[in-house]
Write a protein that holds these residues in place. Sequence first.
Motif, PDB file in Angstrom:
ATOM      1  N   MET A 167       0.832  -1.191   0.000  1.00  0.00           N
ATOM      2  CA  MET A 167       0.000   0.000   0.000  1.00  0.00           C
ATOM      3  C   MET A 167       0.875   1.253   0.000  1.00  0.00           C
ATOM      4  O   MET A 167       0.626   2.197  -0.752  1.00  0.00           O
ATOM      5  CB  MET A 167      -0.905  -0.007   1.226  1.00  0.00           C
ATOM      6  CG  MET A 167      -2.173   0.766   1.040  1.00  0.00           C
ATOM      7  SD  MET A 167      -3.494  -0.044   1.920  1.00  0.00           S
ATOM      8  CE  MET A 167      -3.135   0.511   3.571  1.00  0.00           C
ATOM      9  N   LEU A 168       1.904   1.245   0.849  1.00  0.00           N
ATOM     10  CA  LEU A 168       2.794   2.408   0.912  1.00  0.00           C
ATOM     11  C   LEU A 168       3.423   2.672  -0.455  1.00  0.00           C
ATOM     12  O   LEU A 168       3.542   3.810  -0.892  1.00  0.00           O
ATOM     13  CB  LEU A 168       3.903   2.168   1.941  1.00  0.00           C
ATOM     14  CG  LEU A 168       3.459   2.101   3.400  1.00  0.00           C
ATOM     15  CD1 LEU A 168       4.635   1.722   4.299  1.00  0.00           C
ATOM     16  CD2 LEU A 168       2.881   3.436   3.838  1.00  0.00           C
ATOM     17  N   VAL A 169       3.821   1.588  -1.138  1.00  0.00           N
ATOM     18  CA  VAL A 169       4.549   1.748  -2.399  1.00  0.00           C
ATOM     19  C   VAL A 169       3.601   1.998  -3.567  1.00  0.00           C
ATOM     20  O   VAL A 169       3.766   2.956  -4.331  1.00  0.00           O
ATOM     21  CB  VAL A 169       5.416   0.495  -2.669  1.00  0.00           C
ATOM     22  CG1 VAL A 169       6.045   0.574  -4.050  1.00  0.00           C
ATOM     23  CG2 VAL A 169       6.478   0.351  -1.595  1.00  0.00           C
ATOM     24  N   ALA A 170       2.584   1.123  -3.698  1.00  0.00           N
ATOM     25  CA  ALA A 170       1.755   1.166  -4.901  1.00  0.00           C
ATOM     26  C   ALA A 170       0.681   2.243  -4.825  1.00  0.00           C
ATOM     27  O   ALA A 170       0.379   2.890  -5.827  1.00  0.00           O
ATOM     28  CB  ALA A 170       1.115  -0.202  -5.137  1.00  0.00           C
ATOM     29  N   VAL A 171       0.106   2.438  -3.640  1.00  0.00           N
ATOM     30  CA  VAL A 171      -0.999   3.390  -3.536  1.00  0.00           C
ATOM     31  C   VAL A 171      -0.489   4.785  -3.212  1.00  0.00           C
ATOM     32  O   VAL A 171      -0.866   5.764  -3.851  1.00  0.00           O
ATOM     33  CB  VAL A 171      -2.022   2.925  -2.476  1.00  0.00           C
ATOM     34  CG1 VAL A 171      -3.156   3.925  -2.356  1.00  0.00           C
ATOM     35  CG2 VAL A 171      -2.555   1.537  -2.819  1.00  0.00           C
ATOM     36  N   PHE A 172       0.423   4.869  -2.211  1.00  0.00           N
ATOM     37  CA  PHE A 172       0.903   6.195  -1.813  1.00  0.00           C
ATOM     38  C   PHE A 172       2.136   6.638  -2.586  1.00  0.00           C
ATOM     39  O   PHE A 172       2.610   7.757  -2.412  1.00  0.00           O
ATOM     40  CB  PHE A 172       1.162   6.235  -0.305  1.00  0.00           C
ATOM     41  CG  PHE A 172      -0.087   6.051   0.501  1.00  0.00           C
ATOM     42  CD1 PHE A 172      -1.029   7.066   0.574  1.00  0.00           C
ATOM     43  CD2 PHE A 172      -0.344   4.871   1.154  1.00  0.00           C
ATOM     44  CE1 PHE A 172      -2.190   6.905   1.299  1.00  0.00           C
ATOM     45  CE2 PHE A 172      -1.508   4.688   1.886  1.00  0.00           C
ATOM     46  CZ  PHE A 172      -2.436   5.708   1.947  1.00  0.00           C
ATOM     47  N   GLY A 173       2.683   5.725  -3.390  1.00  0.00           N
ATOM     48  CA  GLY A 173       3.777   6.112  -4.264  1.00  0.00           C
ATOM     49  C   GLY A 173       5.086   6.404  -3.563  1.00  0.00           C
ATOM     50  O   GLY A 173       5.926   7.135  -4.079  1.00  0.00           O
ATOM     51  N   ILE A 174       5.283   5.844  -2.365  1.00  0.00           N
ATOM     52  CA  ILE A 174       6.560   6.029  -1.670  1.00  0.00           C
ATOM     53  C   ILE A 174       7.586   5.073  -2.272  1.00  0.00           C
ATOM     54  O   ILE A 174       7.272   3.905  -2.532  1.00  0.00           O
ATOM     55  CB  ILE A 174       6.404   5.750  -0.159  1.00  0.00           C
ATOM     56  CG1 ILE A 174       5.333   6.682   0.427  1.00  0.00           C
ATOM     57  CG2 ILE A 174       7.729   5.925   0.572  1.00  0.00           C
ATOM     58  CD1 ILE A 174       4.959   6.348   1.848  1.00  0.00           C
TER      59      ILE A 174
END
Lengths: 346, 263
Positions: free
Chosen positions: A141-148
């Motif tokens: 979620m952090l990587v794919a959704v929030f783009g971190i």
Amino acid sequence: MSDTKAVPVMAEPETDDRARQRTPLQRLMGARATWIFLLDIALIALFTALSREGVFLSWLNTKALLLSGAEALLLAVGLAMLLGAGKFDLSLGANLVMSSVMAALAMVAMVGAGAGVGVTILAGLVVCLGTGAMIGALNGMLVAVFGINSLIATLGMLGVITGFALVATGNGQDVTGFPHQLQSGFGLRTIGGIPAPALLALTVALAMWVVIRFTAFGRHTLAIGSAPLAAERVGLRVTRHVMSLFVLAGMLAGLAGFIDIAHYQTTVINGHNNAALQAVAAAVIGGTALEGGRISIMGTIWGVALAVILQNGLVIIGVSSAYQLMAVGAVLIVAVGLDRMSSRRP
Amino acid sequence: MTTRTRGVASQDPPLAIGAEHVAKSFGHVTALRDASIAVRPGEIVALCGDNGAGKSTFLRVLQGIYRPDAGRVIIGGQEVDLTSVRDAQALGVDTVHQDLALAPDLSTVDNIFLGHEIRRRGVLGGFGILDRAEMAERADAALKELSIALPSLTVPVRELSGGQRQAVAIARAVMWSSKAVLMDEPTAALAARQSRIVCDLMRSVADRGLGVLVVSHDLPAVLEVAHRVVVLWRGKTVLDAPAADLTVPDLVATMVGHVKEAA
């Protein structure tokens, strides 16, 4: 409109040469996996020759090698899948620890409540996989959704999860006291002479090899790593796919956590601090590209084997295993360096 | 300059793809005010305009990336409401991008079938196993039909030349389009000879009955290959005329907004 039969209008001599199909032999010899495999064989020969009475290659020691490689292989395969899509997960080792701690606590509680052995162990497995998947989902979620950036997101998660595992165990007290059948029935069990955890890990690796090689999921993973924008443009559901890769890698870390407690009959909270980085090294040594777009599961297996062989072999011939760290590091740099120099990319 | 017509002409044959009076703003920036275009089946229409005229925004509206604030988008003669690229693709409209259109590590076959993979029949297909032989055969047929010859369909496309890659991207878009192919600067990164091949490909695509909408800065090529030219100026369609009636200086004058003074 031009005529319908194919004329080599697009083929210019110099580009023809570059894009020519390679023979299976050329492909085999061009693959990093092959060279790392040969290096493994050479090291096995070397350690066998150097160890007293060739004890390195004894069945007992071979079993020890396989058992110690099982967890590392699961982490490395999960990481290779993520690297294929151009993503990292530095929290895999912490995930392993966290999953094993949660499962151990759950099993201890169930034993205390008088639950049967079978159902307790099954619950332990479910908790391991579930915890691993949940941590994976959070990372995803952090990587794919929030783009971190995945390096940053999972570095942060590494700290959060490690701290959480320490808190959950009263400042890092390893958890024991769950059914010993977990160790005798799985952790130290052999099937046809091969340690059960190693068989499990190899089966998972084989399954991932099939996924990458022969399924749409594998193609999409490589496409996302190769060119995220192109993948988006052709209509792939990139966010969803990256999420599922993180969940997959997380579940494999959870499975590794289950093997960990089954192997040692206790959690090993402080034993996996470098696990994620070792997984990166194994995958990359084997020919998986850090930039994404290329996965070698076979290479990952041989990369894990390299680390395990060096570690065990150096101990057996009486050399400090600190040299293993140096050797793996050096191989990593040399393998990737040679690749750079011989790369024919324009 | 005498045949200049404003807005969209009559719609006797159903439009492959088109848009009428589209407006789109981003905050205080008005990217499109009154943009219209109409592409009929078998027709090549060039969309031209100076930098900042709104070409990219307009193209993205037609691709389904942006939803217009006002106006209509038409695909296959029907007014449509696109919410994503997948919507447009499902309706038979695909895009060829200037670059970053393909996954360089995948083969030509894999790229052409990316997102449209064919599975094996039976149990193996149930496990998601791909039918590579079938995909390779169909990719080969699709490339042959467009007279595209490649040295190999199984090497990673990064090993192909720029022109070859663009040809693969076009073949890919044609394969999955039933109505129209949109092309965003398809020749911008190519050498002269390769860009001529891409222009030939556009004709092949149009001959198959698809509408072709091409955004391009290459005005001589545009006038040669396109049937009609649409010019955007500050987010508004200011010219929609047969290419045969236009010259490069005309076009440039319209693009930079000198037409009003001249007319």
